[in-house]
Scaffold this active site. Structure first.
Site, PDB file in Angstrom:
ATOM      1  N   ASP A 162     -14.146   1.279  23.578  1.00  0.00           N
ATOM      2  CA  ASP A 162     -12.861   1.866  23.212  1.00  0.00           C
ATOM      3  C   ASP A 162     -12.826   3.328  23.670  1.00  0.00           C
ATOM      4  OD1 ASP A 162     -10.410   2.147  22.133  1.00  0.00           O
ATOM      5  OD2 ASP A 162     -11.059   2.142  20.037  1.00  0.00           O
ATOM      6  N   GLU A 163     -11.648   3.879  23.819  1.00  0.00           N
ATOM      7  CA  GLU A 163     -11.481   5.284  24.215  1.00  0.00           C
ATOM      8  C   GLU A 163     -12.304   5.609  25.467  1.00  0.00           C
ATOM      9  OE1 GLU A 163      -9.227   6.796  22.679  1.00  0.00           O
ATOM     10  OE2 GLU A 163      -9.241   6.326  20.530  1.00  0.00           O
ATOM     11  N   GLN A 168      -4.575  10.311  27.284  1.00  0.00           N
ATOM     12  CA  GLN A 168      -5.102  10.836  26.024  1.00  0.00           C
ATOM     13  C   GLN A 168      -6.540  11.316  26.153  1.00  0.00           C
ATOM     14  OE1 GLN A 168      -3.873   8.703  22.339  1.00  0.00           O
ATOM     15  NE2 GLN A 168      -2.964   7.223  23.735  1.00  0.00           N
ATOM     16  N   LYS A 199      -3.428  -1.267  20.364  1.00  0.00           N
ATOM     17  CA  LYS A 199      -4.741  -1.364  20.983  1.00  0.00           C
ATOM     18  C   LYS A 199      -5.788  -1.979  20.057  1.00  0.00           C
ATOM     19  CE  LYS A 199      -7.147   2.218  20.829  1.00  0.00           C
ATOM     20  NZ  LYS A 199      -7.679   3.581  20.961  1.00  0.00           N
ATOM     21  N   THR A 200      -5.818  -1.480  18.822  1.00  0.00           N
ATOM     22  CA  THR A 200      -6.826  -1.980  17.887  1.00  0.00           C
ATOM     23  C   THR A 200      -6.629  -3.463  17.625  1.00  0.00           C
ATOM     24  OG1 THR A 200      -6.736   0.192  16.845  1.00  0.00           O
ATOM     25  CG2 THR A 200      -7.944  -1.517  15.697  1.00  0.00           C
ATOM     26  N   ARG A 248       1.556  11.022  17.611  1.00  0.00           N
ATOM     27  CA  ARG A 248       1.059  10.637  16.283  1.00  0.00           C
ATOM     28  C   ARG A 248       2.218  10.322  15.343  1.00  0.00           C
ATOM     29  NH1 ARG A 248      -2.722   8.590  17.821  1.00  0.00           N
ATOM     30  NH2 ARG A 248      -1.802   9.160  19.808  1.00  0.00           N
TER      31      ARG A 248
END
Length: 779
Positions: A226-227, A257, A34-35, A616
């Site tokens: 983002d998010e 998430q 994503k980043t 994670r």
DNA sequence: CGATCAGTCTTTTTT
DNA sequence: AGACTGATCG
């Protein structure tokens, strides 16, 4: 010139990057790059002639913002990226508000109240209204106010909202709306905004001043968020306003998430994005580059139990990897030991470094047993989250001086330091000043300045006058000196630095070092020009104060070069990845939290949290749980988490015993004395003991007290035994009451109550075995 | 006025 | 178990 930065992208990623115009939603599964997509897309915008000044990019943490900026710079090979508007909602809006706050009656270097300050104001008001703060708990009231603000409900609307009033009635806190109203007015009077105001006031600014709205609508031609699954209604409305003209809005997120509903976030924002705009393009990133197949299988299984998700299928080309190791221990301490032993062994056998490990828990309080066991193994660690550097007492005290210098209206800061160090301005005096200030509707500071008019006399008057003169001298100094020089002077004049320096206890030393570190950080700040070349001189102090309030622990302390095991809550781990993850405390009541099992929505959020925790891990994942653990000073028996049942057995390896050094998890159940760890924990105080206090080389953990908190117990080997093993007729020992004999037993199997005869402690007592600590002396 | 002590209360996650 | 509060003593 060439766009070779596009080469490393897969098809979906490239599609997302190349879509520059119009509303775009990127559903980015965990570990799907994503980043990379976000940063490449920004770079691509700039390569296509978009000015960095016209791009607004909102992230969830400051750290993410910093990282993105660096990566964009790297792709472009220029420092143009410094002109991007990039940061968290809160920090970007704070910066925008600085320019226009005066329009709404706030000083441009308004103070930002953190949650502690805000709660303190709420408490003051509750007391002023003569309400019982045991009924009107400041915490609860503040949360209610916060929730209202995040839904853009002001005090007026709040007090006429039928539904909210009903809720407050039912909670028998009918005056919550009144408190809200007074709270807002008090913050205004103090020239302060709380966290939620940074959103609420931003919204009001855009709504109330069309010219300002037009300015930013024109300026921010491209907006990226983002998010997005963790945005709240206030953020949603602001984005809608800002993007209304160009509609170049790109949101990135993963509904699976979404874990911040307690903070007002609503998953609806992402679920309904497609309905908010015409012709929304949706791109799904489903290839995971982070984890092994084993880990991903488990994650997918877990999340599939939730209803109503955006459909997606996360997959990976990575290796199958080890099965997930599921380990059960008897107690929380054994859980800690098992994790530390495993880390030690993995380091030895597989050459992992400390930094490759992360321990993830549901609540901050769980860190204790891991800290202890890691210390015992001399494994360096660091806890993320919890108190940030700037929330430590000594730092907050020091900063309070800077705050009152920068903003004389900041009553919270003033009250904090008016008598620190002790200068003879006590509680009574403060109370009086407070009353005068409220009666005359002037600030706390003004009352102090004119203390003689209010009848203060003698020593008190003198003390106040000296204090006022000192603060004024700092303000004068600010005209010709920068924030650092003023701060140093504060340290000198107040005697704080000297006082801390003379405190030679371990804690005192740490506090002294912390203050020195604070001074260094101010120095660094004053010597670094801001992103848009803003001149820092006179305004620098106010800006510095605003910035640090918005920093979290995870933001500033993430030096990659320190080789330590990391401990944090699952919430804090969002967006991070680690080779080896220990997901601990998988027990009913803990995870899922006992407070979140009463509605489907809450339970699903807990499950998403578990999903985040699992994803994670890159190569190895451990999941652990304990049969019993101490919580709030009581021993609790816990069932394994329901989430564990949701993982198909074929993905699990239950045979792992923990570290191989010793089988710490002798499967509970019957037999009396077992527990391999029973003895090594309490080396009697006098015993020669091996490494009783290891880990000198620790990376300076937060100021934690008592490394080896030894209970002063009657018997050196005192250990609480499992209630299940107790029977009538046994001789037992109680920590307080001494030795006794069980005379009868009652209660349900999981909540047994023993009647014990204690000859030396006044006879028979009923002992709830789950709560009290009893050791079996003789069966 | 300020420090020390006992008794009370909490009981999720955080920008 | 630990933080916080209120009461008591110097």
């Amino acid at each position: 010139m060439s766009a070779n930065y596009l080469d490393g992208l897969n098809d979906r990623q490239r599609e997302a990057v190349l879509t520059l115009q119009g509303p775009l939603m990127i559903i980015a599964g965990a570990g799907s790059g994503k980043t990379k997509v976000l940063t490449t897309r920004i770079a691509h915008l700039m390569r296509n002639g978009v000015d960095a000044f016209n791009i607004l990019s909102l992230t969830f943490t400051n750290k993410a913002a910093k990282e993105m900026k660096e990566r964009v710079e790297k792709i472009l090979g220029s420092n143009e990226a410094r002109n991007l508007y990039i940061g968290t909602f809160h920090s970007v809006f704070a910066r925008l508000l600085r320019a226009d706050a005066p329009k709404m009656g706030y000083p441009s270097d308004f103070t930002i109240y953190d949650a502690d300050d805000a709660k303190s104001v709420v408490k003051t008001i509750i007391n002023e209204l003569n309400l019982d703060d045991k009924h009107y708990k400041p915490n609860l009231v503040y949360n209610r106010i916060s929730a209202a603000k995040n839904s853009l409900i002001g005090p007026e609307a709040y007090q006429v909202d039928y539904y909210l009033q009903q809720e407050d009635q039912r909670a028998s806190r009918p005056l919550t709306g009144k408190i809200y109203d007074m709270y807002v007015k008090r913050c205004y009077k103090n020239g302060a905004m709380d966290f939620d105001d940074l959103l609420f006031k931003m919204y009001q600014l855009l709504k109330g001043f069309p010219d300002v709205l037009a300015k930013y609508q024109h300026k921010f031609k491209y907006i990226m968020i983002d998010e997005y699954q963790d945005t709240n209604p206030a953020q949603y409305e602001i984005v809608k306003l800002l993007g209304a003209v160009h509609e170049n809005i790109c949101v990135v997120g993963d509904d699976a998430q979404s874990i911040y509903s307690f903070r007002g976030a609503t998953i609806q924002n992402i679920l309904q994005f497609e309905k908010d705009y015409d012709d929304v393009k949706v791109v799904k990133l489903e290839q995971n580059y982070r984890s092994t197949k084993s880990i991903l299988h488990v994650a997918n299984e877990v999340i599939s139990k939730n209803k109503g998700q955006i459909e997606k299928n996360l997959w990976t080309d990575n290796v199958e990897g080890d099965k997930i190791k599921l380990v059960r221990t008897n107690t929380d301490n054994e859980e800690g030991k098992m994790v530390a032993d495993s880390i030690a062994e993995l380091k030895l056998r597989n050459h992992f470094a400390n930094r490759d490990f992360c321990i993830l828990y549901r609540t901050n309080a769980q860190s204790r047993s891991f800290e202890e066991s890691l210390r015992r193994q001399a494994i360096p660690y660091r806890i993320f989250g919890g108190l940030s550097f700037y929330q430590r007492k000594e730092i907050k005290d020091f900063i309070a001086y800077l705050r009152i210098i920068a903003n004389s209206r900041d009553e919270e800061a003033l009250k904090r330091i008016i008598n620190y160090p002790v200068r003879g301005i006590g509680k009574t005096t403060i109370e009086k000043v407070s009353i005068f200030a409220n009666d005359q509707n002037i600030t706390f500071w003004e009352v102090l300045e004119r203390a003689n008019e209010f009848g203060f006399k003698g020593g008190t008057l003198e003390a106040i006058a000296n204090f006022v003169i000192m603060i004024q001298s700092f303000r004068v100094m600010l005209d010709k000196h920068n924030a650092y020089e003023v701060a140093v002077q504060v340290g000198k004049s107040t005697g704080i630095v000297k006082e801390l320096f003379n405190d030679k206890t371990t804690e005192g030393l740490a506090r002294y070092e912390n203050v020195q570190e604070l001074l260094n950080s101010i120095k660094e700040f004053t010597e670094t020009p801001t992103e848009d070349g803003e001149l820092l001189d006179d305004k620098s102090l106010g800006i510095y104060l605003q910035q640090i309030t918005l920093l979290t622990d995870a933001d500033n302390t993430n030096d990659e070069n320190s080789d330590v095991v990391k401990l944090m809550t699952i919430h804090a781990s969002k967006g991070l990845e680690f080779p080896v993850v220990f997901n601990v405390g998988l027990e009913e009541g803990l995870f899922p939290s006992g407070l979140s099992i009463n509605s489907r929505e809450e339970l699903e959020e807990e499950r998403r949290l578990f999903y985040v925790a699992v994803t994670r891990a890159k190569s190895r994942l451990f999941i652990t749980y304990a049969n019993s653990r101490y919580r709030f000073g009581q021993l609790q028996q816990n069932e394994p988490s329901r989430f564990l049942e949701e993982i198909p057995e074929k993905y699990l390896d239950r045979s792992y015993a923990g570290g191989g050094l010793r089988n710490s998890a002798s499967m509970g159940g019957g037999g009396g004395a077992s527990w391999g760890t029973m003895f090594d924990k309490r080396k009697a105080p006098g015993a020669p003991a091996g490494p009783s206090r290891p880990a000198q080389q620790e990376p300076r953990p937060r100021v934690i007290s008592s490394p080896a908190a030894t209970n002063h117990t009657p018997s050196a080997n005192f250990t609480a035994d499992d209630p299940a093993n107790m029977e009538v007729g046994m001789d037992v020992e109680h920590q307080k009451f001494g030795f006794g004999k069980i005379t009868s037993m009652e209660g349900a199997p999981n909540n047994r109550i023993a009647t014990v005869m204690f000859p030396k402690a006044g006879g028979e007592k009923k002992i709830m075995l789950n709560y009290a600590k009893l050791m079996i002396v003789r069966q």
